[in-house]
Design an enzyme around this catalytic site. Structure first.
Site, mmCIF file in Angstrom:
data_model
loop_
_atom_site.group_PDB
_atom_site.id
_atom_site.type_symbol
_atom_site.label_atom_id
_atom_site.label_comp_id
_atom_site.label_asym_id
_atom_site.label_seq_id
_atom_site.Cartn_x
_atom_site.Cartn_y
_atom_site.Cartn_z
ATOM 1 N N HIS A 144 23.570 36.456 51.952
ATOM 2 C CA HIS A 144 22.785 37.415 52.430
ATOM 3 C C HIS A 144 22.445 38.372 51.479
ATOM 4 C CE1 HIS A 144 21.433 40.224 55.684
ATOM 5 N NE2 HIS A 144 21.770 41.020 54.976
ATOM 6 N N GLU A 145 23.658 39.057 51.035
ATOM 7 C CA GLU A 145 23.590 40.084 49.971
ATOM 8 C C GLU A 145 22.859 39.708 48.508
ATOM 9 O OE1 GLU A 145 25.168 42.554 52.957
ATOM 10 O OE2 GLU A 145 23.547 42.974 51.390
ATOM 11 N N HIS A 148 19.106 39.435 48.715
ATOM 12 C CA HIS A 148 18.445 40.593 48.778
ATOM 13 C C HIS A 148 17.870 40.844 47.322
ATOM 14 C CE1 HIS A 148 18.303 42.369 52.845
ATOM 15 N NE2 HIS A 148 19.759 42.469 52.945
ATOM 16 N N TYR A 159 11.879 47.571 52.792
ATOM 17 C CA TYR A 159 12.796 47.512 53.945
ATOM 18 C C TYR A 159 12.803 48.552 55.127
ATOM 19 C CZ TYR A 159 17.854 46.450 54.815
ATOM 20 O OH TYR A 159 18.956 46.012 55.658
ATOM 21 N N GLU A 168 15.264 41.075 55.735
ATOM 22 C CA GLU A 168 16.722 40.833 56.354
ATOM 23 C C GLU A 168 16.651 39.328 56.947
ATOM 24 O OE1 GLU A 168 19.817 42.212 57.432
ATOM 25 O OE2 GLU A 168 19.211 42.975 55.430
ATOM 26 N N ASP A 186 27.345 27.126 60.180
ATOM 27 C CA ASP A 186 26.666 27.238 61.538
ATOM 28 C C ASP A 186 25.468 28.374 61.439
ATOM 29 O OD1 ASP A 186 29.495 29.267 61.538
ATOM 30 O OD2 ASP A 186 27.594 30.079 61.234
ATOM 31 N N TYR A 194 33.225 39.558 62.279
ATOM 32 C CA TYR A 194 32.997 40.399 63.309
ATOM 33 C C TYR A 194 33.880 40.442 64.610
ATOM 34 C CZ TYR A 194 29.753 42.624 66.422
ATOM 35 O OH TYR A 194 29.122 43.594 67.391
ATOM 36 N N ASP A 201 31.780 34.969 69.099
ATOM 37 C CA ASP A 201 30.863 36.119 69.046
ATOM 38 C C ASP A 201 30.406 36.330 67.453
ATOM 39 O OD1 ASP A 201 32.030 39.732 69.032
ATOM 40 O OD2 ASP A 201 32.689 37.830 67.839
ATOM 41 N N ASP A 227 17.525 51.869 62.934
ATOM 42 C CA ASP A 227 17.548 50.668 62.075
ATOM 43 C C ASP A 227 16.595 50.381 61.119
ATOM 44 O OD1 ASP A 227 18.950 48.492 60.927
ATOM 45 O OD2 ASP A 227 17.987 47.140 62.626
ATOM 46 N N HIS A 232 17.285 44.808 61.383
ATOM 47 C CA HIS A 232 18.549 43.892 61.700
ATOM 48 C C HIS A 232 18.456 43.403 63.165
ATOM 49 C CE1 HIS A 232 20.455 46.284 58.399
ATOM 50 N NE2 HIS A 232 21.079 44.859 58.327
HETATM 51 C C1 LIG Z 1 24.484 50.507 53.429
HETATM 52 C C2 LIG Z 1 23.030 50.556 54.329
HETATM 53 C C3 LIG Z 1 23.099 49.053 54.981
HETATM 54 C C4 LIG Z 1 22.440 48.152 54.138
HETATM 55 C C5 LIG Z 1 22.247 46.663 55.114
HETATM 56 C C6 LIG Z 1 22.918 45.717 54.524
HETATM 57 S S1 LIG Z 1 21.606 44.858 53.096
HETATM 58 C C7 LIG Z 1 23.140 44.539 55.341
HETATM 59 O O1 LIG Z 1 22.259 43.989 56.085
HETATM 60 N N1 LIG Z 1 24.494 44.304 55.639
HETATM 61 C C8 LIG Z 1 24.567 43.413 56.622
HETATM 62 C C9 LIG Z 1 26.175 42.931 56.081
HETATM 63 C C10 LIG Z 1 26.425 41.447 56.975
HETATM 64 C C11 LIG Z 1 25.862 40.284 56.617
HETATM 65 C C12 LIG Z 1 25.946 39.313 57.191
HETATM 66 C C13 LIG Z 1 26.797 39.273 58.194
HETATM 67 C C14 LIG Z 1 27.636 40.341 58.752
HETATM 68 C C15 LIG Z 1 27.267 41.634 58.147
HETATM 69 C C16 LIG Z 1 24.342 43.762 57.790
HETATM 70 O O2 LIG Z 1 23.806 42.865 58.853
HETATM 71 N N2 LIG Z 1 24.861 44.964 58.089
HETATM 72 C C17 LIG Z 1 24.793 45.314 59.487
HETATM 73 C C18 LIG Z 1 26.047 45.735 59.856
HETATM 74 C C19 LIG Z 1 23.817 46.632 59.524
HETATM 75 O O3 LIG Z 1 23.572 47.426 58.375
HETATM 76 O O4 LIG Z 1 23.167 47.048 60.865
HETATM 77 CA CA LIG Z 2 27.743 31.873 59.714
HETATM 78 ZN ZN LIG Z 3 20.833 42.978 54.396
#
Ligand SMILES: CCCCC[C@H](S)C(=O)N[C@@H](Cc1ccccc1)C(=O)N[C@@H](C)C(=O)O
Ligand SMILES: [Ca+2]
Ligand SMILES: [Zn+2]
Length: 319
Positions: A144-145, A148, A159, A168, A186, A194, A201, A227, A232
């Site tokens: 994911h990161e 980006h 964004y 996202e 998955d 989480y 979940d 958000d 997200h």
């Molecule tokens: C610091 C400011 C937030 C930046 C958002 C980052 S790119 C992001 O989307 N992070 C993911 C991390 C993640 C990815 C996959 C699985 C679990 C968690 C994200 O979804 N962050 C959530 C918690 C959010 O920022 O709302």
């Molecule tokens: Ca997964």
């Molecule tokens: Zn992200």
């Protein structure tokens, strides 16, 4: 400093024991991969600045538990490795810029930090507070990161609002593809990290976004300002499009069915849309058009893949 490439054993938190490429310099092993653009992984020691590249004496890293600070470093390094390999083997792209971009992965950021983010040159992972999140270094997060970074260097999707939700979603899509490239995957996002006390979940769900409170159809999009305009949240709409295109199925809101074309072709269509057609202000309608153009380029204008792509967007309310 470039030393000799070595193959280390990483005892990760979420992927068992894995093989990682490390760098042997003057008898010390560094968590640096000179076979993949020199990508390296640092320990921030729970601060928000600085950090130093992990080193080890015997090239066996971590203990599969958070008791050892190296364990999270193993997951981040392995995630960057799989992401590099995924983009190279799937699309011939060497690094996020196509020119061997050196990725830095930073772990143990901050104190019990419940997030992970891309800051333009590095991935940064928090340890989580142990209740909402475990350390956020699972494969779908790494993919994911780093994605980006790819998005930033290609479409540059802004964004916020719909372009941000698309941004996202591309990260969730390719984070999922990277996770599947490990051999098991998955359509859940963050399932390993989480709410450890709650089994089954996830932070997000691509096959049924509503299971985690996100829309699966354009008519249910979030239109508030939270958000960053729901980046997200509304990502669920495009995530559902990808899921239906890859796997086939019926959208719960519209009741419309889609004939699946398989993950690799769906990913190829979304990758070409992202890297060839999309622009910073693209909204979901523009992503629909971009994926149709990509499907036409790859498979032909009257192909089953093209038709399924149109079906998937229509099933999710984006005409
Ligand atoms: C610091 C400011 C937030 C930046 C958002 C980052 S790119 C992001 O989307 N992070 C993911 C991390 C993640 C990815 C996959 C699985 C679990 C968690 C994200 O979804 N962050 C959530 C918690 C959010 O920022 O709302
Ligand atoms: Ca997964
Ligand atoms: Zn992200």
């Amino acid at each position: 400093m470039d030393g000799v490439n070595a193959t280390g054993t990483g005892k990760s938190l979420y992927s068992g024991n894995v093989s990682i490429t490390t760098d042997l310099v003057s008898g010390v092993y560094y968590l640096r991969d000179n076979s993949r653009g020199g990508m390296y992984t640092t320990n921030m020691n729970n601060r928000t600045t600085g950090g130093s590249t992990f080193t080890d004496a015997d090239n066996v890293w971590g203990t599969n538990t958070t008791a050892n600070v190296q364990s999270a470093g193993v997951d981040a390094h392995y995630g960057a490795q799989l992401t590099w390999d995924y983009y190279l083997s799937s699309f011939g792209r060497r690094g996020i810029d196509g020119n061997g971009f050196r990725v830095l992965s930073r772990v143990h950021y901050g104190n019990r930090y419940n997030n992970a983010f891309w800051n333009g040159s590095s991935m940064t992972y928090g340890d989580g507070d142990g209740t909402t999140f475990r350390p956020l270094v699972s494969l779908d997060v790494a993919g994911h990161e780093i994605t980006h970074g790819l998005t930033e260097k290609t479409a540059g999707l802004i964004y916020s609002n719909e372009s941000g939700a698309a941004n996202e979603s591309f990260s969730d899509i390719f984070g999922t593809m990277v996770e599947y490239s490990s051999g098991t995957g998955d359509y859940l996002i963050g399932e390993d990290i989480y709410t450890p006390a709650t089994a089954g979940d996830a932070l997000r769900n691509m096959s049924n976004p509503a299971a985690e409170g996100d829309p699966d159809h354009y008519s249910k999009r979030y239109t508030g300002t939270g958000d960053n305009g729901g980046v997200h949240i509304n990502s669920g709409i495009q995530n559902q499009v990808f899921y239906l295109l890859a796997q086939g199925g019926t959208n719960r809101t519209s009741g419309l069915a889609v004939t699946g074309i398989g993950r690799p072709k769906a990913a190829a269509i979304f990758y070409r849309a992202l890297t060839v057609y999309l622009t910073p202000s693209s909204n979901f309608k523009a992503v629909r058009t971009a994926t149709l153009n990509a499907a036409r380029d790859l498979y032909g204008a009257s192909s089953a893949e093209y038709n399924a792509t149109a079906q998937a967007w229509t099933a999710c309310g984006v005409q």
